[in-house]
Structure formats: structure tokens, C-alpha cells
Motif scaffolding. Structure first.
Motif, PDB file in Angstrom:
ATOM      1  N   ALA A   1       0.818  -1.228   0.000  1.00  0.00           N
ATOM      2  CA  ALA A   1       0.000   0.000   0.000  1.00  0.00           C
ATOM      3  C   ALA A   1       0.844   1.267   0.000  1.00  0.00           C
ATOM      4  N   SER A   2       2.103   1.189   0.479  1.00  0.00           N
ATOM      5  CA  SER A   2       2.879   2.434   0.494  1.00  0.00           C
ATOM      6  C   SER A   2       3.711   2.621  -0.774  1.00  0.00           C
ATOM      7  N   ALA A   3       3.575   1.741  -1.762  1.00  0.00           N
ATOM      8  CA  ALA A   3       4.271   1.961  -3.046  1.00  0.00           C
ATOM      9  C   ALA A   3       3.224   1.935  -4.162  1.00  0.00           C
ATOM     10  N   GLY A   4       3.253   0.934  -5.046  1.00  0.00           N
ATOM     11  CA  GLY A   4       2.233   0.802  -6.092  1.00  0.00           C
ATOM     12  C   GLY A   4       2.060   2.064  -6.904  1.00  0.00           C
ATOM     13  N   GLY A   5       0.892   2.708  -6.777  1.00  0.00           N
ATOM     14  CA  GLY A   5       0.596   3.919  -7.529  1.00  0.00           C
ATOM     15  C   GLY A   5       1.600   5.023  -7.238  1.00  0.00           C
ATOM     16  N   LYS A   6       2.037   5.121  -5.979  1.00  0.00           N
ATOM     17  CA  LYS A   6       2.984   6.201  -5.619  1.00  0.00           C
ATOM     18  C   LYS A   6       4.293   6.043  -6.386  1.00  0.00           C
ATOM     19  N   PHE A   7       4.680   4.811  -6.582  1.00  0.00           N
ATOM     20  CA  PHE A   7       5.916   4.547  -7.319  1.00  0.00           C
ATOM     21  C   PHE A   7       5.791   5.079  -8.750  1.00  0.00           C
ATOM     22  N   PHE A   8       4.696   4.740  -9.413  1.00  0.00           N
ATOM     23  CA  PHE A   8       4.528   5.183 -10.798  1.00  0.00           C
ATOM     24  C   PHE A   8       4.266   6.695 -10.875  1.00  0.00           C
ATOM     25  N   ASP A   9       3.574   7.245  -9.885  1.00  0.00           N
ATOM     26  CA  ASP A   9       3.382   8.705  -9.851  1.00  0.00           C
ATOM     27  C   ASP A   9       4.744   9.401  -9.815  1.00  0.00           C
ATOM     28  N   ALA A  10       5.599   8.940  -8.908  1.00  0.00           N
ATOM     29  CA  ALA A  10       6.919   9.564  -8.749  1.00  0.00           C
ATOM     30  C   ALA A  10       7.746   9.406 -10.025  1.00  0.00           C
ATOM     31  N   LEU A  11       7.620   8.252 -10.648  1.00  0.00           N
ATOM     32  CA  LEU A  11       8.356   7.995 -11.897  1.00  0.00           C
ATOM     33  C   LEU A  11       7.896   8.956 -13.000  1.00  0.00           C
ATOM     34  N   ILE A  12       6.592   9.058 -13.150  1.00  0.00           N
ATOM     35  CA  ILE A  12       6.019   9.883 -14.228  1.00  0.00           C
ATOM     36  C   ILE A  12       6.254  11.375 -13.963  1.00  0.00           C
ATOM     37  N   ASP A  13       6.177  11.776 -12.691  1.00  0.00           N
ATOM     38  CA  ASP A  13       6.332  13.207 -12.358  1.00  0.00           C
ATOM     39  C   ASP A  13       7.793  13.676 -12.364  1.00  0.00           C
ATOM     40  N   GLY A  14       8.700  12.797 -12.681  1.00  0.00           N
ATOM     41  CA  GLY A  14      10.112  13.207 -12.782  1.00  0.00           C
ATOM     42  C   GLY A  14      10.842  13.239 -11.461  1.00  0.00           C
ATOM     43  N   GLU A  15      10.199  12.739 -10.387  1.00  0.00           N
ATOM     44  CA  GLU A  15      10.853  12.764  -9.065  1.00  0.00           C
ATOM     45  C   GLU A  15      12.074  11.863  -9.004  1.00  0.00           C
ATOM     46  N   MET A  16      12.171  10.949  -9.968  1.00  0.00           N
ATOM     47  CA  MET A  16      13.293  10.011  -9.929  1.00  0.00           C
ATOM     48  C   MET A  16      14.405  10.409 -10.898  1.00  0.00           C
ATOM     49  N   ASP A  17      14.258  11.607 -11.507  1.00  0.00           N
ATOM     50  CA  ASP A  17      15.250  11.984 -12.520  1.00  0.00           C
ATOM     51  C   ASP A  17      16.630  12.228 -11.923  1.00  0.00           C
ATOM     52  N   THR A  18      16.656  12.776 -10.726  1.00  0.00           N
ATOM     53  CA  THR A  18      17.976  13.079 -10.146  1.00  0.00           C
ATOM     54  C   THR A  18      18.144  12.384  -8.801  1.00  0.00           C
ATOM     55  N   ALA A  19      19.406  12.127  -8.483  1.00  0.00           N
ATOM     56  CA  ALA A  19      19.699  11.517  -7.187  1.00  0.00           C
ATOM     57  C   ALA A  19      19.982  12.647  -6.211  1.00  0.00           C
ATOM     58  N   ASN A  20      19.048  12.938  -5.358  1.00  0.00           N
ATOM     59  CA  ASN A  20      19.244  14.006  -4.387  1.00  0.00           C
ATOM     60  C   ASN A  20      19.176  13.412  -2.980  1.00  0.00           C
ATOM     61  N   PRO A  21      20.349  13.225  -2.357  1.00  0.00           N
ATOM     62  CA  PRO A  21      20.359  12.550  -1.054  1.00  0.00           C
ATOM     63  C   PRO A  21      19.625  13.343   0.029  1.00  0.00           C
ATOM     64  N   PHE A  22      19.413  14.678  -0.217  1.00  0.00           N
ATOM     65  CA  PHE A  22      18.770  15.497   0.818  1.00  0.00           C
ATOM     66  C   PHE A  22      17.251  15.527   0.688  1.00  0.00           C
ATOM     67  N   LYS A  23      16.772  15.014  -0.464  1.00  0.00           N
ATOM     68  CA  LYS A  23      15.329  15.048  -0.676  1.00  0.00           C
ATOM     69  C   LYS A  23      14.695  13.820  -0.023  1.00  0.00           C
TER      70      LYS A  23
END
Ligand code: SF4
Length: 577
Positions: A205-227
Motif C-alpha cells: 500500500a505504500s508503493a504501487g501507484g505512488k511509485f509510478f506517480d513519482a516515476l512519471i512526475d520526474g521525481e526520480m530523474d535526479t539523485a538528491n540525497p537530501f530530498k
């Protein structure tokens, strides 16, 4: 036409019913191409660089059915991701599980993510490494995975899609060992668990849709250790053959409770349905055991079987289990891992109450099977095992060496002791066979690169003793080369091509000798005895599959020299019944 937002798929080797022969699903590990074959050789003139003829492979690995390009059945893990997306608010039109042969028709401008389910993408799994001499040949797993990625990329280019291609499931660790493929396949990201080679559970329940949302919204484009994000991005850099490669590895670790794991909404391949996650036995060479142990209640199992029956017309249920005999027990508090017979009986009664005709668990331990003498007889009665309804189960034989089993997998034997291992194996085969169960054994060659010739001979002797003492026994043994995962992830791969000493070749030869005569010819003939066409098919299959490895091992021994040849001769003379 509007294209779906998320396309999920898997290559042909994972999207085949294998003509209903459960053991044939290993066939994806067979060698496809020998790219080093001399063009002047006779074999090259006949087959080109094909090893297992593609015609034969494609016949056995028949494509799964589809409806307008949408797969009618899909790997269980992919179905779980699909179910998680639907649960988390993605509409049915947004998510498609595409048949690999029709992938092009689903990738277009609106497609934002293509998720591929990969169990052995680069042919580095233990069975494949054995069949391809440590990846000196290309396996069908790799061949068709490559084909799928090339087609995805062509479709993206042709249809103007910017979709991010993301590889997931238990085989993604392999990209660490051949990063050039990340570039070749144009992978945006690779989903990786935090523990060894194990794939993360993104259906919770804590991944699934959230994982794909983050992927599509570009949240995974950069590696930001502080985010702050539950998905950790690791841009890995690799140097290979004077070139630099990089890959975006997405780490995620969660242990969803059973209530947080969605039920599949469409039919799974082979009628697969899981009943548990994790295994408390703690074998050092296994990554499954790193997951916490959780069990599905009977009603949840029934719901998934009913989906398979209702939408897939399936009459069988493959019960995915890591060790079915630990179902319902707590490894921390249960003395000696004594099976919970009542829980197992309830589980199988519930499974049969759905109206299916056949069920079998995927995996189980021999020690668990015989730890309670009423367990196998009772469960066999419930699932109606009979001479016409054999129950296949994969069991870890691992090694005949009592030293190695004690060192690497002592709890696999509980409640028995390592010194009793040979007795456990023999009694396990006898008990299972008496109740119409057929174990498909796997054993590990070069376990942690710690296997001595004496360990190997102990394995050969144990298989031979089984053949002599129980001549009617039914079992197969598949040797797998050691792959460093689980608690041994820092170890080296066992390189079958250059580190196979004579005794290890002997183990391999003995197992195939057994499979050819006993496992394949005898058993397959019995399976097809009421059906002449099936019988003919199995006999031809047995001759083709069984004879080839034996001849090639004899040829390999001749090339290696007298010590290797002597071992083959010794096995033929002294260890054949
Ligand atoms: S019994 Fe099987 S699943 Fe369990 S830890 Fe050992 S190898 Fe892994």
C-alpha cells in the motif's frame, strides 16, 4: 486512439504456458546462440549460430493467448503491480498488460512508463549459467528479453513516445554485472531491493501507484540525497572495457503486511497464486529468506484462485510458496520448525473448495515433508493425489555433502541434523513418491566456491544410492551453478566454464544421466501412457533434451583431458544402476 499511460509487459519466455508442461518452463534457460561458433564448422553450416534450434524452442515455448494485444495471462508479479495501480486510482484504460508480440500497438505519445518484468534478463540465473557454460552462449531468456527491449525502443521512436522504460522483478541485479545492456536497452531505471538480489515488493500500500506517480512526475530523474523520498535513487557508474556506463538504480524496501498486498484482478500465468512471502529457514545462499515471513489467510488465496477460474478458465492452482511446510508456523517460536499440519490442511481444503481440479505447491523442503508423518498422507488425500494426478514440487537437494549442508543450510534440515541429511533425502523421496508427489530437485555446484572433490563425490554417491535402493523412485535433479545472492552476495560467481574440476563435471554428468533415463524417459512415458500422442511427444522430447547434454559433457571431458574423462568413465562403470 489514446494510448495507455502505463504499459506493463514481459518477454516471451515469461509469457508462455509451455504447452502445459510445468517442468518445461525451465526451457527458457536453454542456450539459443553460440556467437563464437566457427563459420567453417559443419554445425555452423547446418544451424548457423543456433544452439537449441529456434524452431524447437518456439514450439515448446508457445506464446500465451491475447485479446486485441492484451495478454490473457501474465506473470503473477506483473499482475500484482497491475492490481496495485488499479487499487491506487489508475483507471483500467491507463494500465495495460501487453502481450510481447503486440507491444508496439500500446506505446504512443500518451504512454509515460513501460514496466518490464524480468527474472533472468541477461541469462545469469543459476540454471541458465549452467546451460550456457557461464554465459559463453546466449540463452533464450536473454535473447527474447533483448528482442523485447529492441522492439520497445523502435515503437517509441516510431510513435513519438517519451515513455520511461523501467525494469523490475527478481532478476534486475544482473544489470550490475553487464551495464552495457542498460545503455543498449535504453533503460531509464532499474528497480532494485536493498538486500542482495531480491526485488522490492512494490505492490504494498505504500508503493504501487505512488511509485509510478513519482516515476512519471520526474521525481526520480535526479539523485538528491537530501530530498526525502521513499524511493532512493542511486546513479551507479561502471567502467567496462575502457568505457564508462551509468545506470539509475531505484531502491525501495518495504515489508507490506498481508492486508496491504492487493489481490490480482486478472488471470496469472499457470494459475499461480501465492500463499506466503519469505521463508524462515535461513539458507545462506538464498535471498528469499531475507524477507520477513508472512502468510495469506485461506480466504485471500481463494479469491485469487477464483479470479483465475472466472477470467482465465483455469482448473489448476500453482501455489507459490518458498517452503510450503513452514506455512502457518512461527520460525522464531516453533520448536525445531515442526510443521503446522492443521494450518496446512485448512489451506489445502480451502484451495480445493474453490472447485479446482489440481493444485501443487511450487517449493517445499524434504525435512518439512517428513517432519510429521501424517502431513503428506493427509494433504495428499485432500488434494486428491493419485497415479493420474501427480503432485510436482521443487525441493532443494543442494548437495550430498553433509559438511556443506551443515555449513550453509543447517536450518533447512530442521528438525533433523546435518549428519542425517542422506537419510532425510532418501526418506523424503520415499514418502513423497508413495503419495504420488514427484520432487524436482535442484542442487548447487560450486557452493560459495567451497566445494571440494570429496563433497562432489558425496553428491554423486547419494544420487546413485537413491537409484539403487529405490529403483522405482521418481525424481529429477537439476544442477545449478552458484550465484552470489542472499547472505553470500559478496562471494564470487562459480565460473562453470573455467573452474569446473573433474568431480564437479561428474556431478553434472550424474544428474543428467539420472534425468535422462529415470526422470525424463521413465516418468514422461508414464505421464503420457493413456495418450499415445502425448506419449510420442514426451518420448521425442526426452530423447532431444536428455541426450544432448550427456554427449556434450562427454565431448567437454575429452577436450579437458584424461582426469575429466576418467571421472565420466568411473561414473559409467560404478555409479550407474
Ligand atoms: S528453504 Fe528454500 S526458500 Fe527457504 S531459505 Fe532455504 S533455499 Fe531459501
Amino acid at each position: 486512439m489514446k494510448y495507455p499511460k502505463v504499459v506493463l509487459t514481459a518477454d516471451r519466455t515469461l509469457m508462455s504456458p509451455y504447452r502445459g508442461i510445468s517442468l518445461a518452463s525451465f526451457f527458457g534457460c536453454a542456450p539459443a546462440l553460440d556467437l563464437n561458433r566457427k563459420q567453417t564448422s559443419l554445425l555452423y553450416r547446418i544451424l548457423g549460430n543456433q544452439v537449441t534450434p529456434r524452431l524447437l524452442f518456439d514450439f515448446i515455448c508457445n506464446p500465451i493467448g491475447h485479446t486485441n494485444g492484451i495478454a490473457n495471462y501474465a506473470p503473477y508479479g506483473l499482475r500484482k503491480v497491475e492490481a496495485a495501480l488499479i487499487r491506487d486510482g489508475y483507471s483500467r484504460e491507463d494500465v495495460v498488460v501487453a502481450h510481447p508480440d503486440y507491444i508496439e500497438q500500446f506505446i504512443g505519445p500518451e504512454t509515460q512508463a513501460v514496466g518490464t518484468y524480468e527474472m533472468d534478463p541477461l541469462g545469469m540465473g543459476p540454471v541458465t549459467m549452467t546451460f550456457t557454460y557461464g554465459r559463453r552462449q546466449m540463452s533464450y531468456d536473454e535473447y527474447y528479453c533483448r528482442d523485447l527491449h529492441h522492439r520497445i525502443n523502435k515503437a517509441k521512436a516510431r510513435n513519438g513516445s517519451k515513455a520511461k522504460v523501467i525494469a523490475g522483478a527478481s532478476g534486475t541485479w544482473q544489470y550490475n554485472y553487464d551495464p552495457a545492456k542498460i545503455e543498449e536497452y535504453g533503460l531509464y531505471g532499474i528497480v532494485e531491493g536493498d538486500l542482495g538480489g531480491i526485488g522490492p515488493e512494490i505492490d504494498g500500500a505504500s508503493a504501487g501507484g505512488k511509485f509510478f506517480d513519482a516515476l512519471i512526475d520526474g521525481e526520480m530523474d535526479t539523485a538528491n540525497p537530501f530530498k526525502k523520498s521513499k524511493f532512493k535513487i542511486d546513479i551507479k557508474e561502471f567502467s567496462r572495457n575502457g568505457r564508462e556506463y551509468h545506470g539509475r538504480f531505484i531502491h525501495y524496501w518495504d515489508e507490506p503486511s498481508v492486508e496491504d498486498i492487493p489481490d490480482i484482478v486478472k488471470p496469472s500465468m499457470h494459475g499461480m497464486s501465492e500463499v506466503m512471502r519469505g521463508c524462515g529457514r535461513g539458507c545462506k545462499f538464498c535471498d528469499v529468506t531475507l524477507r520477513p515471513l508472512r502468510y495469506y489467510p485461506v480466504e485471500k488465496v481463494q479469491k485469487e484462485i477464483e479470479i483465475n477460474m472466472k477470467y482465465g478458465g483455469l482448473k489448476n492452482a500453482w501455489i507459490h510458496s518458498d517452503d510450503i511446510f513452514v506455512y502457518g508456523l512461527n520460525p522464531r517460536t516453533t520448536k525445531n520448525m515442526q510443521p503446522n499440519r492443521e494450518a496446512l490442511e485448512e489451506l489445502f481444503k480451502g484451495i480445493m473448495a474453490t472447485g479446482i481440479e489440481h493444485t501443487n505447491p511450487t517449493h517445499g523442503t524434504l525435512a518439512g515433508a517428513i517432519a510429521d508423518e501424517r502431513l503428506i498422507p493427509n494433504v495428499s488425500k485432500i488434494i486428491r493425489a493419485s497415479p493420474d494426478n501427480h503432485i510436482g514440487i521443487q525441493c532443494g537437494f543442494e548437495t550430498g555433502s553433509t559438511r556443506l549442508i551443515g555449513k550453509y543450510a543447517d536450518r533447512k534440515l530442521a528438525p533433523f541434523k546435518p549428519v542425517e541429511w542422506h537419510w532425510v533425502v532418501k526418506t523424503g523421496v520415499k514418502t513423497l513418491n508413495e503419495h504420488y508427489w514427484v520432487p524436482a530437485f535442484t542442487l548447487i555446484m560450486g557452493l560459495d566456491n567451497d566445494e571440494t572433490p570429496e563433497d562432489s563425490w558425496e553428491t554423486i554417491r547419494l544420487i546413485h544410492e537413491l537409484e539403487v535402493e529405490q529403483p522405482e523412485s521418481k525424481f529429477t535433479v537439476t544442477p545449478l551453478t552458484f550465484v552470489p545472492i542472499g547472505l553470500l552476495e559478496k562471494s564470487e560467481f562459480f565460473d562453470i566454464g573455467s573452474t569446473m574440476d573433474p568431480a564437479k563435471l561428474g556431478v553434472m554428468y550424474k544428474t543428467w544421466q539420472h534425468n535422462f533415463r529415470y526422470g525424463i524417459q521413465k516418468f514422461m512415458h508414464k505421464v503420457g501412457r493413456n495418450n499415445p500422442i502425448k506419449n510420442l511427444f514426451f518420448a521425442a522430447l526426452a530423447r532431444t533434451l536428455g541426450g544432448v547434454p550427456l554427449t556434450s559433457m562427454e565431448r567437454f571431458a575429452r577436450q579437458k583431458g584424461p582426469e575429466h574423462e576418467k571421472v565420466i568413465e568411473k561414473i559409467k562403470a560404478n555409479y550407474w544402476y
